[in-house]
Design a protein around this motif. Structure first.
Motif, PDB file in Angstrom:
ATOM      1  N   PRO A 140       1.355  -1.494   0.342  1.00 25.21           N
ATOM      2  CA  PRO A 140      -0.061   0.149  -0.153  1.00 25.21           C
ATOM      3  C   PRO A 140       0.856   1.564   0.164  1.00 25.21           C
ATOM      4  O   PRO A 140       1.713   1.661   0.810  1.00 25.21           O
ATOM      5  CB  PRO A 140      -0.267  -0.064   1.015  1.00 25.21           C
ATOM      6  CG  PRO A 140       0.283  -1.114   2.590  1.00 25.21           C
ATOM      7  CD  PRO A 140       0.196  -2.135   1.424  1.00 25.21           C
ATOM      8  N   GLN A 141       0.728   2.374  -0.881  1.00 25.28           N
ATOM      9  CA  GLN A 141       0.908   3.469  -0.693  1.00 25.28           C
ATOM     10  C   GLN A 141       0.928   4.948  -0.214  1.00 25.28           C
ATOM     11  O   GLN A 141       0.505   5.426  -0.532  1.00 25.28           O
ATOM     12  CB  GLN A 141       1.871   4.299  -2.845  1.00 25.28           C
ATOM     13  CG  GLN A 141       1.588   2.617  -3.414  1.00 25.28           C
ATOM     14  CD  GLN A 141       2.610   3.134  -4.578  1.00 25.28           C
ATOM     15  OE1 GLN A 141       3.191   4.265  -4.303  1.00 25.28           O
ATOM     16  NE2 GLN A 141       3.715   2.465  -5.271  1.00 25.28           N
ATOM     17  N   ALA A 142      -0.211   4.857   0.265  1.00 27.32           N
ATOM     18  CA  ALA A 142      -1.584   5.719   0.993  1.00 27.32           C
ATOM     19  C   ALA A 142      -2.522   4.338   2.337  1.00 27.32           C
ATOM     20  O   ALA A 142      -2.604   3.579   2.323  1.00 27.32           O
ATOM     21  CB  ALA A 142      -2.106   5.684   0.181  1.00 27.32           C
ATOM     22  N   PRO A 143      -2.782   4.787   3.268  1.00 23.55           N
ATOM     23  CA  PRO A 143      -3.414   4.434   4.395  1.00 23.55           C
ATOM     24  C   PRO A 143      -4.718   3.121   3.423  1.00 23.55           C
ATOM     25  O   PRO A 143      -5.272   2.260   3.651  1.00 23.55           O
ATOM     26  CB  PRO A 143      -4.143   5.702   5.177  1.00 23.55           C
ATOM     27  CG  PRO A 143      -3.398   6.536   4.831  1.00 23.55           C
ATOM     28  CD  PRO A 143      -2.604   6.183   3.598  1.00 23.55           C
ATOM     29  N   VAL A 144      -5.332   4.056   2.779  1.00 23.78           N
ATOM     30  CA  VAL A 144      -5.851   3.707   1.834  1.00 23.78           C
ATOM     31  C   VAL A 144      -5.285   2.834   0.861  1.00 23.78           C
ATOM     32  O   VAL A 144      -4.997   4.040  -0.258  1.00 23.78           O
ATOM     33  CB  VAL A 144      -7.976   4.138   1.745  1.00 23.78           C
ATOM     34  CG1 VAL A 144      -9.254   3.590  -0.065  1.00 23.78           C
ATOM     35  CG2 VAL A 144      -8.247   4.216   2.555  1.00 23.78           C
ATOM     36  N   HIS A 145      -5.604   1.800   0.160  1.00 23.67           N
ATOM     37  CA  HIS A 145      -4.895   1.754  -1.593  1.00 23.67           C
ATOM     38  C   HIS A 145      -5.373   0.002  -1.636  1.00 23.67           C
ATOM     39  O   HIS A 145      -4.999  -0.894  -1.244  1.00 23.67           O
ATOM     40  CB  HIS A 145      -3.667   1.575  -1.178  1.00 23.67           C
ATOM     41  CG  HIS A 145      -2.849   1.283  -2.901  1.00 23.67           C
ATOM     42  ND1 HIS A 145      -1.330   1.676  -2.795  1.00 23.67           N
ATOM     43  CD2 HIS A 145      -3.364   0.843  -4.137  1.00 23.67           C
ATOM     44  CE1 HIS A 145      -1.627   0.719  -4.035  1.00 23.67           C
ATOM     45  NE2 HIS A 145      -2.459   0.799  -4.548  1.00 23.67           N
ATOM     46  N   VAL A 146      -6.778   0.511  -2.875  1.00 20.35           N
ATOM     47  CA  VAL A 146      -7.733  -1.100  -2.521  1.00 20.35           C
ATOM     48  C   VAL A 146      -7.508  -1.283  -4.151  1.00 20.35           C
ATOM     49  O   VAL A 146      -7.496   0.199  -4.796  1.00 20.35           O
ATOM     50  CB  VAL A 146      -9.272  -0.624  -2.385  1.00 20.35           C
ATOM     51  CG1 VAL A 146      -9.944  -2.266  -2.509  1.00 20.35           C
ATOM     52  CG2 VAL A 146      -8.682  -0.665  -0.826  1.00 20.35           C
ATOM     53  N   LEU A 147      -7.575  -1.978  -5.062  1.00 21.77           N
ATOM     54  CA  LEU A 147      -7.141  -2.153  -6.475  1.00 21.77           C
ATOM     55  C   LEU A 147      -8.575  -2.767  -6.458  1.00 21.77           C
ATOM     56  O   LEU A 147      -9.226  -4.182  -5.866  1.00 21.77           O
ATOM     57  CB  LEU A 147      -6.597  -3.421  -6.854  1.00 21.77           C
ATOM     58  CG  LEU A 147      -4.741  -3.287  -6.859  1.00 21.77           C
ATOM     59  CD1 LEU A 147      -3.454  -4.539  -6.422  1.00 21.77           C
ATOM     60  CD2 LEU A 147      -4.153  -1.866  -6.805  1.00 21.77           C
ATOM     61  N   VAL A 148      -9.088  -2.733  -7.990  1.00 20.07           N
ATOM     62  CA  VAL A 148     -10.808  -2.650  -7.717  1.00 20.07           C
ATOM     63  C   VAL A 148     -10.404  -3.556  -9.696  1.00 20.07           C
ATOM     64  O   VAL A 148      -9.919  -3.185 -10.617  1.00 20.07           O
ATOM     65  CB  VAL A 148     -11.523  -1.901  -8.039  1.00 20.07           C
ATOM     66  CG1 VAL A 148     -13.093  -2.238  -8.400  1.00 20.07           C
ATOM     67  CG2 VAL A 148     -11.356  -1.590  -7.130  1.00 20.07           C
ATOM     68  N   ILE A 149     -10.323  -4.549  -9.610  1.00 22.09           N
ATOM     69  CA  ILE A 149     -10.331  -5.788 -10.894  1.00 22.09           C
ATOM     70  C   ILE A 149     -11.744  -6.357 -11.890  1.00 22.09           C
ATOM     71  O   ILE A 149     -11.992  -6.390 -10.745  1.00 22.09           O
ATOM     72  CB  ILE A 149      -9.014  -7.126 -11.167  1.00 22.09           C
ATOM     73  CG1 ILE A 149      -9.843  -7.470 -10.325  1.00 22.09           C
ATOM     74  CG2 ILE A 149      -8.024  -5.427 -10.385  1.00 22.09           C
ATOM     75  CD1 ILE A 149      -9.027  -9.392 -10.078  1.00 22.09           C
ATOM     76  N   PRO A 150     -11.838  -5.921 -13.076  1.00 22.73           N
ATOM     77  CA  PRO A 150     -13.008  -6.941 -13.415  1.00 22.73           C
ATOM     78  C   PRO A 150     -12.392  -8.295 -13.461  1.00 22.73           C
ATOM     79  O   PRO A 150     -11.654  -8.785 -13.295  1.00 22.73           O
ATOM     80  CB  PRO A 150     -12.760  -6.369 -14.878  1.00 22.73           C
ATOM     81  CG  PRO A 150     -11.450  -6.614 -15.327  1.00 22.73           C
ATOM     82  CD  PRO A 150     -11.593  -5.658 -14.314  1.00 22.73           C
ATOM     83  N   LYS A 151     -13.288  -9.271 -13.635  1.00 25.05           N
ATOM     84  CA  LYS A 151     -13.279 -10.603 -13.371  1.00 25.05           C
ATOM     85  C   LYS A 151     -13.298 -11.397 -14.315  1.00 25.05           C
ATOM     86  O   LYS A 151     -12.446 -11.907 -14.712  1.00 25.05           O
ATOM     87  CB  LYS A 151     -14.420 -11.794 -13.026  1.00 25.05           C
ATOM     88  CG  LYS A 151     -14.682 -11.164 -11.032  1.00 25.05           C
ATOM     89  CD  LYS A 151     -15.707 -12.696 -11.019  1.00 25.05           C
ATOM     90  CE  LYS A 151     -15.650 -12.562  -9.170  1.00 25.05           C
ATOM     91  NZ  LYS A 151     -16.382 -12.785  -8.424  1.00 25.05           N
ATOM     92  N   GLY A 152     -13.341  -9.899 -15.181  1.00 24.92           N
ATOM     93  CA  GLY A 152     -13.130 -10.948 -16.899  1.00 24.92           C
ATOM     94  C   GLY A 152     -11.832 -10.515 -17.461  1.00 24.92           C
ATOM     95  O   GLY A 152     -11.410  -9.974 -16.899  1.00 24.92           O
TER      96      GLY A 152
END
Ligand code: AMP
Length: 128
Positions: free
Chosen positions: A38-50
């Motif tokens: 993580p590069q910040a306190p919140v660092h989330v990746l959102v990915i498509p399943k496709g």
């Protein structure tokens, strides 16, 4: 030239359950999980399943249902992590890197959601 997709990339392996992840939210077409570095306190990746390699690949070829589901998941992740602006969150940055010039490391489309601290300018001026 058609978009190419490498099924052995690390996010494809996460989607197949071959590698663990710290899931934030999973929907019919989308997975959101914490970035491993993580590069910040919140660092989330959102990915498509496709199987989409990059943002432009996803935007050009994903179904309407996938695109809507992805964007609704982004909104929900922002709400869940407290960075959304609706109820007092202090904001976030959404970034996607594509290809060589974009310095994309993992060739499966992903949107970085970063927040939890002031993030500075989007790009260093010296890189323009
Ligand atoms: P990008 O440079 O936009 O392709 O970013 C790839 C991101 O994936 C980086 O921020 C990595 O820290 C992150 N990453 C790589 N492997 C994993 C993993 N196994 N689980 C979670 N995040 C990962």
């Amino acid at each position: 030239m058609p978009f190419a997709y490498d099924a052995q990339n690390i996010f494809a392996r996460i989607l197949r359950g071959e590698i663990p992840n710290k899931t934030v939210l999973e929907t019919a077409h989308t997975l959101a999980f914490h970035d491993i570095q993580p590069q910040a306190p919140v660092h989330v990746l959102v990915i498509p399943k496709g199987s989409y390699a990059s943002y432009d690949h996803f935007a050009a070829e994903a179904s309407d249902a996938e695109i809507v589901d992805f964007n609704r998941t982004v909104a929900e992740v922002c709400r869940m992590t407290g960075v959304h602006l609706g109820e007092g969150g202090q904001g976030f940055r959404a970034i996607t890197n594509a290809g060589e010039h974009g310095v994309q490391e993992v060739p499966h489309y992903h949107l970085h959601i970063l927040g939890g601290r002031p993030l500075g300018r989007m790009l260093a001026r010296s890189e323009s």
